[in-house]
Write a protein that holds these residues in place. Structure first.
Motif, PDB file in Angstrom:
ATOM      1  N   SER A   1      -3.254  -1.084  -2.651  1.00  0.00           N
ATOM      2  CA  SER A   1      -3.949   0.169  -2.917  1.00  0.00           C
ATOM      3  C   SER A   1      -2.978   1.340  -2.920  1.00  0.00           C
ATOM      4  CB  SER A   1      -5.040   0.416  -1.867  1.00  0.00           C
ATOM      5  OG  SER A   1      -4.480   0.584  -0.578  1.00  0.00           O
ATOM      6  N   ASN A   2      -3.391   2.387  -3.624  1.00  0.00           N
ATOM      7  CA  ASN A   2      -2.640   3.645  -3.690  1.00  0.00           C
ATOM      8  C   ASN A   2      -1.233   3.444  -4.245  1.00  0.00           C
ATOM      9  OD1 ASN A   2      -4.746   5.293  -2.725  1.00  0.00           O
ATOM     10  ND2 ASN A   2      -4.239   4.755  -0.614  1.00  0.00           N
TER      11      ASN A   2
ATOM     12  N   ILE B   1      -6.310  -1.411  -6.211  1.00  0.00           N
ATOM     13  CA  ILE B   1      -7.238  -0.302  -6.354  1.00  0.00           C
ATOM     14  C   ILE B   1      -6.505   1.017  -6.130  1.00  0.00           C
ATOM     15  CG2 ILE B   1      -9.227  -1.677  -5.628  1.00  0.00           C
ATOM     16  CD1 ILE B   1      -9.087  -0.224  -2.906  1.00  0.00           C
ATOM     17  N   ASN B   2      -7.015   2.079  -6.747  1.00  0.00           N
ATOM     18  CA  ASN B   2      -6.479   3.433  -6.602  1.00  0.00           C
ATOM     19  C   ASN B   2      -5.058   3.518  -7.154  1.00  0.00           C
ATOM     20  OD1 ASN B   2      -8.888   3.765  -5.207  1.00  0.00           O
ATOM     21  ND2 ASN B   2      -7.905   3.734  -3.187  1.00  0.00           N
TER      22      ASN B   2
ATOM     23  N   THR C   1       0.831  -1.202   0.000  1.00  0.00           N
ATOM     24  CA  THR C   1       0.000   0.000   0.000  1.00  0.00           C
ATOM     25  C   THR C   1       0.867   1.254   0.000  1.00  0.00           C
ATOM     26  OG1 THR C   1      -0.140  -0.167   2.423  1.00  0.00           O
ATOM     27  CG2 THR C   1      -1.955  -1.095   1.161  1.00  0.00           C
ATOM     28  N   ASN C   2       0.357   2.292  -0.678  1.00  0.00           N
ATOM     29  CA  ASN C   2       1.025   3.592  -0.712  1.00  0.00           C
ATOM     30  C   ASN C   2       2.446   3.489  -1.269  1.00  0.00           C
ATOM     31  OD1 ASN C   2      -1.153   5.183   0.671  1.00  0.00           O
ATOM     32  ND2 ASN C   2      -0.689   3.724   2.308  1.00  0.00           N
TER      33      ASN C   2
ATOM     34  N   ASN D   1     -10.359   2.100 -10.275  1.00  0.00           N
ATOM     35  CA  ASN D   1     -10.102   3.505  -9.961  1.00  0.00           C
ATOM     36  C   ASN D   1      -8.672   3.870 -10.359  1.00  0.00           C
ATOM     37  OD1 ASN D   1     -10.524   6.136  -9.036  1.00  0.00           O
ATOM     38  ND2 ASN D   1      -9.803   5.632  -6.979  1.00  0.00           N
ATOM     39  N   VAL D   2      -8.477   4.028 -11.666  1.00  0.00           N
ATOM     40  CA  VAL D   2      -7.146   4.214 -12.243  1.00  0.00           C
ATOM     41  C   VAL D   2      -7.102   5.504 -13.049  1.00  0.00           C
ATOM     42  CG1 VAL D   2      -5.378   3.214 -13.733  1.00  0.00           C
ATOM     43  CG2 VAL D   2      -6.870   1.711 -12.394  1.00  0.00           C
ATOM     44  N   VAL D   3      -6.080   6.308 -12.823  1.00  0.00           N
ATOM     45  CA  VAL D   3      -5.813   7.495 -13.632  1.00  0.00           C
ATOM     46  C   VAL D   3      -4.601   7.214 -14.504  1.00  0.00           C
ATOM     47  CG1 VAL D   3      -5.050   9.901 -13.582  1.00  0.00           C
ATOM     48  CG2 VAL D   3      -6.845   9.122 -12.024  1.00  0.00           C
TER      49      VAL D   3
END
Length: 393
Positions: free
Chosen positions: A234-235, A264-265, A210-211, A299-301
Protein backbone atom coordinates in the motif's frame (compact mmCIF):
# COMPACT_ATOMS: atom_id res chain seq x y z
CA UNK A 1 41.01 38.23 40.19
CA UNK A 2 40.23 38.82 36.50
CA UNK A 3 42.04 35.59 35.56
CA UNK A 4 40.06 33.67 38.18
CA UNK A 5 36.74 35.04 36.90
CA UNK A 6 37.73 34.18 33.31
CA UNK A 7 38.46 30.63 34.42
CA UNK A 8 35.04 30.36 36.01
CA UNK A 9 33.45 31.69 32.83
CA UNK A 10 35.19 29.04 30.70
CA UNK A 11 34.14 26.23 33.05
CA UNK A 12 30.60 27.59 33.09
CA UNK A 13 30.47 27.64 29.28
CA UNK A 14 31.55 24.02 29.15
CA UNK A 15 28.65 22.97 31.36
CA UNK A 16 26.05 25.20 29.69
CA UNK A 17 27.09 23.80 26.31
CA UNK A 18 25.66 20.43 27.39
CA UNK A 19 22.00 19.55 27.50
CA UNK A 20 20.16 20.99 30.48
CA UNK A 21 19.16 17.39 31.11
CA UNK A 22 22.49 15.63 31.62
CA UNK A 23 20.79 12.26 31.18
CA UNK A 24 20.19 13.14 27.49
CA UNK A 25 23.46 14.54 26.11
CA UNK A 26 23.69 15.50 22.44
CA UNK A 27 24.80 12.41 20.56
CA UNK A 28 27.76 12.89 18.25
CA UNK A 29 27.96 10.81 15.05
CA UNK A 30 30.68 8.23 14.82
CA UNK A 31 32.72 7.73 11.66
CA UNK A 32 34.00 4.58 10.06
CA UNK A 33 34.39 2.39 6.99
CA UNK A 34 32.24 -0.56 5.95
CA UNK A 35 33.92 -3.05 3.66
CA UNK A 36 34.24 -6.72 2.76
CA UNK A 37 32.17 -9.61 4.08
CA UNK A 38 30.38 -9.04 7.38
CA UNK A 39 30.63 -12.38 9.18
CA UNK A 40 29.43 -11.41 12.68
CA UNK A 41 26.41 -9.60 14.06
CA UNK A 42 27.20 -5.88 13.83
CA UNK A 43 25.49 -2.69 14.99
CA UNK A 44 26.47 0.53 13.25
CA UNK A 45 25.70 3.30 15.72
CA UNK A 46 24.44 6.68 14.54
CA UNK A 47 27.19 8.04 12.34
CA UNK A 48 28.68 8.86 8.96
CA UNK A 49 30.14 5.83 7.23
CA UNK A 50 31.99 5.13 4.02
CA UNK A 51 30.91 2.00 2.18
CA UNK A 52 33.77 0.54 0.15
CA UNK A 53 33.25 -2.18 -2.44
CA UNK A 54 30.53 -4.82 -2.57
CA UNK A 55 29.75 -5.36 1.09
CA UNK A 56 28.04 -8.68 1.81
CA UNK A 57 26.13 -9.74 4.91
CA UNK A 58 26.70 -13.46 5.44
CA UNK A 59 24.02 -16.05 6.13
CA UNK A 60 23.18 -16.17 9.82
CA UNK A 61 24.42 -12.61 10.40
CA UNK A 62 22.34 -9.58 11.41
CA UNK A 63 23.54 -6.06 10.60
CA UNK A 64 21.80 -3.06 12.16
CA UNK A 65 22.00 0.64 11.32
CA UNK A 66 20.82 3.23 13.85
CA UNK A 67 18.55 6.12 12.87
CA UNK A 68 20.01 9.24 11.30
CA UNK A 69 23.07 7.53 9.83
CA UNK A 70 24.51 8.41 6.41
CA UNK A 71 26.41 5.82 4.38
CA UNK A 72 28.36 7.15 1.39
CA UNK A 73 30.22 5.30 -1.33
CA UNK A 74 32.38 6.61 -4.18
CA UNK A 75 32.23 5.24 -7.72
CA UNK A 76 35.86 6.24 -8.21
CA UNK A 77 36.86 3.36 -5.92
CA UNK A 78 35.11 0.77 -8.11
CA UNK A 79 31.89 -1.22 -7.70
CA UNK A 80 29.90 -0.57 -4.53
CA UNK A 81 26.73 -2.17 -3.13
CA UNK A 82 25.21 -3.46 0.08
CA UNK A 83 24.21 -7.09 -0.38
CA UNK A 84 22.20 -9.24 2.02
CA UNK A 85 22.97 -12.86 1.21
CA UNK A 86 20.37 -15.58 1.64
CA UNK A 87 19.98 -16.21 5.38
CA UNK A 88 21.39 -12.82 6.37
CA UNK A 89 19.38 -9.98 7.91
CA UNK A 90 19.51 -6.22 7.51
CA UNK A 91 17.83 -4.06 10.16
CA UNK A 92 17.61 -0.32 9.45
CA UNK A 93 16.02 1.73 12.21
CA UNK A 94 15.38 5.03 10.49
CA UNK A 95 12.56 7.36 11.53
CA UNK A 96 10.53 10.03 9.73
CA UNK A 97 12.69 12.76 11.24
CA UNK A 98 15.97 10.80 11.14
CA UNK A 99 16.03 8.52 8.09
CA UNK A 100 19.03 6.41 7.15
CA UNK A 101 20.51 7.59 3.85
CA UNK A 102 22.67 5.58 1.44
CA UNK A 103 24.24 7.86 -1.15
CA UNK A 104 27.18 8.31 -3.52
CA UNK A 105 29.80 11.05 -3.52
CA UNK A 106 29.33 12.28 -7.09
CA UNK A 107 25.52 12.53 -6.89
CA UNK A 108 25.33 11.08 -10.41
CA UNK A 109 22.59 8.52 -11.16
CA UNK A 110 23.95 5.05 -11.87
CA UNK A 111 26.99 5.35 -9.60
CA UNK A 112 26.53 2.27 -7.37
CA UNK A 113 24.52 -0.93 -6.94
CA UNK A 114 22.14 0.07 -4.15
CA UNK A 115 20.71 -2.39 -1.62
CA UNK A 116 20.30 -5.97 -2.86
CA UNK A 117 18.61 -8.68 -0.81
CA UNK A 118 18.37 -12.44 -1.49
CA UNK A 119 16.00 -14.94 0.07
CA UNK A 120 14.55 -18.40 -0.47
CA UNK A 121 10.86 -17.60 -0.92
CA UNK A 122 9.07 -19.11 -3.94
CA UNK A 123 9.67 -17.85 -7.47
CA UNK A 124 8.58 -18.92 -10.92
CA UNK A 125 11.21 -17.74 -13.37
CA UNK A 126 11.37 -18.15 -17.14
CA UNK A 127 10.46 -21.69 -18.14
CA UNK A 128 8.63 -22.21 -14.85
CA UNK A 129 11.81 -23.00 -12.89
CA UNK A 130 11.73 -22.46 -9.12
CA UNK A 131 15.36 -21.38 -8.70
CA UNK A 132 17.45 -19.03 -10.81
CA UNK A 133 20.76 -17.17 -10.81
CA UNK A 134 20.83 -13.41 -10.37
CA UNK A 135 21.96 -11.29 -13.30
CA UNK A 136 23.32 -8.50 -11.13
CA UNK A 137 27.01 -9.42 -11.15
CA UNK A 138 26.79 -11.31 -7.85
CA UNK A 139 25.64 -14.54 -9.55
CA UNK A 140 23.64 -15.66 -6.54
CA UNK A 141 21.08 -18.46 -6.56
CA UNK A 142 17.62 -17.37 -5.48
CA UNK A 143 14.27 -19.06 -5.04
CA UNK A 144 13.04 -21.79 -2.71
CA UNK A 145 10.08 -22.95 -0.65
CA UNK A 146 10.31 -20.65 2.38
CA UNK A 147 7.42 -18.22 1.83
CA UNK A 148 8.03 -16.76 5.31
CA UNK A 149 11.68 -15.94 4.67
CA UNK A 150 12.82 -13.03 6.85
CA UNK A 151 15.58 -10.79 5.48
CA UNK A 152 15.18 -8.17 8.21
CA UNK A 153 13.34 -4.87 8.53
CA UNK A 154 13.96 -1.68 6.57
CA UNK A 155 12.33 1.42 8.05
CA UNK A 156 12.74 4.97 6.67
CA UNK A 157 15.60 4.34 4.26
CA UNK A 158 16.62 6.43 1.25
CA UNK A 159 18.87 5.09 -1.50
CA UNK A 160 20.30 7.72 -3.84
CA UNK A 161 22.05 7.60 -7.26
CA UNK A 162 22.07 3.81 -7.67
CA UNK A 163 21.58 1.79 -10.87
CA UNK A 164 25.10 0.65 -11.76
CA UNK A 165 26.16 -2.66 -13.25
CA UNK A 166 28.37 -4.72 -10.94
CA UNK A 167 31.30 -6.76 -12.20
CA UNK A 168 30.16 -8.66 -15.32
CA UNK A 169 26.45 -8.34 -14.53
CA UNK A 170 24.19 -8.45 -17.58
CA UNK A 171 21.86 -5.74 -16.28
CA UNK A 172 21.90 -2.64 -14.18
CA UNK A 173 20.95 -2.79 -10.55
CA UNK A 174 18.22 -0.74 -8.94
CA UNK A 175 17.97 1.38 -5.83
CA UNK A 176 16.30 -1.56 -4.05
CA UNK A 177 16.44 -5.08 -5.50
CA UNK A 178 14.66 -8.01 -3.84
CA UNK A 179 15.39 -11.57 -5.01
CA UNK A 180 12.86 -14.13 -3.67
CA UNK A 181 12.43 -12.19 -0.44
CA UNK A 182 9.79 -13.58 1.94
CA UNK A 183 6.72 -12.29 3.73
CA UNK A 184 8.34 -11.95 7.18
CA UNK A 185 10.63 -9.22 5.83
CA UNK A 186 9.50 -5.66 6.57
CA UNK A 187 9.84 -2.98 3.88
CA UNK A 188 8.33 0.30 5.05
CA UNK A 189 8.91 3.99 4.25
CA UNK A 190 11.57 3.60 1.58
CA UNK A 191 12.78 6.14 -1.00
CA UNK A 192 14.50 5.34 -4.30
CA UNK A 193 15.99 8.64 -5.49
CA UNK A 194 17.46 9.43 -8.91
CA UNK A 195 18.79 6.06 -9.92
CA UNK A 196 19.74 5.02 -13.46
CA UNK A 197 17.50 1.96 -13.51
CA UNK A 198 14.32 1.02 -11.60
CA UNK A 199 13.42 2.42 -8.23
CA UNK A 200 12.21 -0.91 -6.83
CA UNK A 201 12.39 -4.35 -8.45
CA UNK A 202 11.08 -7.68 -7.15
CA UNK A 203 12.27 -11.02 -8.54
CA UNK A 204 9.59 -13.37 -7.29
CA UNK A 205 9.07 -13.83 -3.57
CA UNK A 206 6.22 -13.09 -1.20
CA UNK A 207 7.37 -9.89 0.51
CA UNK A 208 5.07 -6.87 0.68
CA UNK A 209 6.06 -3.20 0.87
CA UNK A 210 4.36 -0.11 2.26
CA UNK A 211 4.97 3.62 1.86
CA UNK A 212 7.36 3.58 -1.10
CA UNK A 213 8.57 6.63 -3.03
CA UNK A 214 10.28 6.34 -6.40
CA UNK A 215 11.56 9.73 -7.54
CA UNK A 216 13.42 10.60 -10.73
CA UNK A 217 14.57 7.10 -11.66
CA UNK A 218 15.58 6.65 -15.30
CA UNK A 219 13.84 3.33 -16.00
CA UNK A 220 10.65 2.20 -14.25
CA UNK A 221 9.44 3.44 -10.90
CA UNK A 222 8.33 -0.09 -9.92
CA UNK A 223 9.14 -3.36 -11.69
CA UNK A 224 8.72 -7.08 -11.04
CA UNK A 225 8.99 -10.52 -12.60
CA UNK A 226 9.50 -14.19 -11.69
CA UNK A 227 6.07 -14.50 -10.10
CA UNK A 228 6.22 -11.93 -7.33
CA UNK A 229 3.09 -12.31 -5.20
CA UNK A 230 3.16 -9.78 -2.33
CA UNK A 231 -0.35 -9.36 -0.95
CA UNK A 232 -0.22 -6.42 1.49
CA UNK A 233 1.24 -3.54 -0.48
CA UNK A 234 0.00 0.00 0.00
CA UNK A 235 0.89 3.65 -0.52
CA UNK A 236 3.19 3.56 -3.52
CA UNK A 237 4.15 6.93 -5.00
CA UNK A 238 6.13 7.63 -8.18
CA UNK A 239 7.28 10.91 -9.65
CA UNK A 240 9.01 10.55 -13.02
CA UNK A 241 10.85 13.59 -14.29
CA UNK A 242 13.29 14.45 -17.12
CA UNK A 243 13.96 10.80 -17.99
CA UNK A 244 11.83 7.75 -17.19
CA UNK A 245 10.04 4.76 -18.67
CA UNK A 246 6.97 3.04 -17.18
CA UNK A 247 5.36 3.87 -13.88
CA UNK A 248 5.02 0.11 -13.37
CA UNK A 249 6.48 -2.59 -15.61
CA UNK A 250 4.74 -5.83 -14.71
CA UNK A 251 5.63 -9.31 -15.99
CA UNK A 252 5.53 -12.88 -14.79
CA UNK A 253 8.39 -14.29 -16.88
CA UNK A 254 5.87 -15.82 -19.35
CA UNK A 255 4.20 -17.99 -16.68
CA UNK A 256 0.40 -17.98 -16.46
CA UNK A 257 0.26 -18.00 -12.66
CA UNK A 258 -2.78 -18.73 -10.55
CA UNK A 259 -1.71 -15.95 -8.15
CA UNK A 260 -1.06 -12.23 -8.48
CA UNK A 261 0.17 -9.38 -6.26
CA UNK A 262 -2.14 -6.78 -4.75
CA UNK A 263 -1.40 -3.07 -4.30
CA UNK A 264 -3.74 -0.40 -2.94
CA UNK A 265 -3.33 3.39 -2.83
CA UNK A 266 -1.02 4.18 -5.75
CA UNK A 267 0.03 7.51 -7.28
CA UNK A 268 1.92 7.61 -10.59
CA UNK A 269 2.94 11.04 -11.92
CA UNK A 270 4.89 11.80 -15.09
CA UNK A 271 6.12 15.39 -15.18
CA UNK A 272 5.75 17.41 -18.37
CA UNK A 273 8.70 16.99 -20.73
CA UNK A 274 9.75 13.58 -19.37
CA UNK A 275 11.03 11.27 -22.12
CA UNK A 276 11.97 7.58 -22.12
CA UNK A 277 15.48 6.54 -21.21
CA UNK A 278 16.15 5.50 -24.82
CA UNK A 279 15.04 8.09 -27.40
CA UNK A 280 12.16 6.91 -29.55
CA UNK A 281 11.13 4.04 -27.28
CA UNK A 282 7.41 3.62 -26.66
CA UNK A 283 7.84 3.37 -22.90
CA UNK A 284 5.79 6.15 -21.41
CA UNK A 285 2.75 4.40 -19.93
CA UNK A 286 1.63 4.33 -16.31
CA UNK A 287 1.09 0.53 -16.31
CA UNK A 288 2.66 -1.95 -18.73
CA UNK A 289 1.64 -5.60 -18.55
CA UNK A 290 3.69 -8.13 -20.51
CA UNK A 291 4.82 -11.77 -20.45
CA UNK A 292 1.75 -12.86 -18.44
CA UNK A 293 2.11 -10.02 -15.93
CA UNK A 294 -0.89 -9.49 -13.69
CA UNK A 295 -2.06 -7.86 -10.45
CA UNK A 296 -4.89 -6.32 -8.47
CA UNK A 297 -4.69 -2.52 -8.03
CA UNK A 298 -7.20 -0.25 -6.30
CA UNK A 299 -7.44 3.49 -5.58
CA UNK A 300 -4.94 4.73 -8.17
CA UNK A 301 -4.11 8.26 -9.32
CA UNK A 302 -2.48 8.55 -12.76
CA UNK A 303 -1.30 11.95 -14.01
CA UNK A 304 0.58 12.99 -17.13
CA UNK A 305 1.15 9.79 -19.12
CA UNK A 306 0.14 11.35 -22.41
CA UNK A 307 1.62 11.37 -25.89
CA UNK A 308 5.11 12.77 -26.24
CA UNK A 309 6.96 14.06 -29.28
CA UNK A 310 10.61 13.48 -30.00
CA UNK A 311 12.48 14.07 -33.25
CA UNK A 312 9.28 15.14 -34.97
CA UNK A 313 7.57 11.84 -34.13
CA UNK A 314 4.65 11.60 -31.70
CA UNK A 315 4.47 8.51 -29.53
CA UNK A 316 1.24 7.48 -27.80
CA UNK A 317 1.01 7.13 -24.03
CA UNK A 318 -1.63 5.36 -21.99
CA UNK A 319 -2.76 4.70 -18.46
CA UNK A 320 -2.59 0.96 -19.22
CA UNK A 321 -0.85 -0.84 -22.08
CA UNK A 322 -1.02 -4.57 -22.81
CA UNK A 323 2.17 -5.59 -24.56
CA UNK A 324 1.38 -8.98 -26.08
CA UNK A 325 -1.57 -11.11 -27.17
CA UNK A 326 -0.89 -13.89 -24.67
CA UNK A 327 -1.08 -11.48 -21.74
CA UNK A 328 -4.31 -10.09 -23.15
CA UNK A 329 -5.84 -13.54 -23.50
CA UNK A 330 -4.73 -15.13 -20.23
CA UNK A 331 -4.49 -12.21 -17.86
CA UNK A 332 -6.96 -9.57 -19.07
CA UNK A 333 -9.64 -11.94 -20.32
CA UNK A 334 -8.88 -14.34 -17.46
CA UNK A 335 -9.61 -11.61 -14.87
CA UNK A 336 -6.10 -11.72 -13.40
CA UNK A 337 -5.56 -8.02 -14.06
CA UNK A 338 -7.83 -5.79 -12.01
CA UNK A 339 -7.53 -2.01 -11.98
CA UNK A 340 -10.31 -0.35 -10.02
CA UNK A 341 -11.00 3.22 -8.92
CA UNK A 342 -8.52 4.88 -11.27
CA UNK A 343 -8.41 8.68 -11.28
CA UNK A 344 -6.81 9.46 -14.67
CA UNK A 345 -5.78 12.87 -16.02
CA UNK A 346 -3.35 14.24 -18.58
CA UNK A 347 -3.22 10.89 -20.34
CA UNK A 348 -4.08 10.39 -24.01
CA UNK A 349 -5.66 6.93 -23.74
CA UNK A 350 -6.94 4.87 -20.85
CA UNK A 351 -6.16 1.49 -22.44
CA UNK A 352 -3.99 0.51 -25.41
CA UNK A 353 -2.67 -2.66 -26.95
CA UNK A 354 0.93 -2.53 -28.08
CA UNK A 355 -0.24 -3.14 -31.66
CA UNK A 356 -3.60 -2.60 -33.38
CA UNK A 357 -4.04 -6.41 -33.42
CA UNK A 358 -4.22 -6.48 -29.60
CA UNK A 359 -7.75 -5.36 -28.81
CA UNK A 360 -8.13 -5.01 -25.06
CA UNK A 361 -11.49 -5.38 -23.37
CA UNK A 362 -11.54 -5.86 -19.61
CA UNK A 363 -14.33 -8.04 -18.18
CA UNK A 364 -16.99 -6.07 -16.36
CA UNK A 365 -15.75 -4.57 -13.08
CA UNK A 366 -12.05 -5.23 -13.73
CA UNK A 367 -11.28 -1.73 -15.04
CA UNK A 368 -13.12 1.16 -13.40
CA UNK A 369 -12.47 4.88 -13.11
CA UNK A 370 -13.31 7.31 -10.33
CA UNK A 371 -12.83 11.05 -9.99
CA UNK A 372 -12.62 10.67 -6.22
CA UNK A 373 -9.75 8.16 -6.03
CA UNK A 374 -7.02 9.62 -3.82
CA UNK A 375 -4.00 7.41 -4.51
CA UNK A 376 -1.09 7.14 -2.10
CA UNK A 377 -1.45 8.63 1.37
CA UNK A 378 2.07 9.29 2.60
CA UNK A 379 3.08 11.64 5.42
CA UNK A 380 5.70 14.30 4.76
CA UNK A 381 8.83 14.57 6.86
CA UNK A 382 12.59 14.72 6.67
CA UNK A 383 12.48 11.31 5.01
CA UNK A 384 10.57 12.77 2.02
CA UNK A 385 12.90 15.76 1.54
CA UNK A 386 16.21 15.90 -0.35
CA UNK A 387 17.91 19.26 -0.04
CA UNK A 388 15.12 21.73 -0.70
CA UNK A 389 13.07 19.28 -2.79
CA UNK A 390 9.89 17.79 -1.40
CA UNK A 391 9.57 14.43 -3.16
CA UNK A 392 5.79 14.38 -2.75
CA UNK A 393 4.94 16.77 -5.60
Amino acid sequence: MKKFLLGLAVISSLFTGCSSDDSNPVQQPVEGNITGIIANDTIFAYGNYTLEGIVKINSGVTVTFDKGSTITCDKETGDNALVVLKGGKLIINGTASEPVVFTEASSVPGSWGGIIMYGDAPIKAAGGVTTATSEDGNNQSYGGTNAQHNGGALHYVRVEYAGAKLADGSKENNAFTFYSVGSETTLDHLVAYKGADDGFEFFGGTVSATNLISYGNYDDAFDWQDGWQGQNNSNWYAYQTVKGNYGMEIESSSNNNAFFPKVINVTLIRAAGTTPEIPGAIESDAFLFKKEGNGDFNNVVIRGYGDYTEGGVTYPGAAVRIFDATTNTNQVNGSKIKLTNLNISGTSSNILGATPAIVVGFPAGNFTTSTTATGANIDNGNWTTVGSTNLLQ
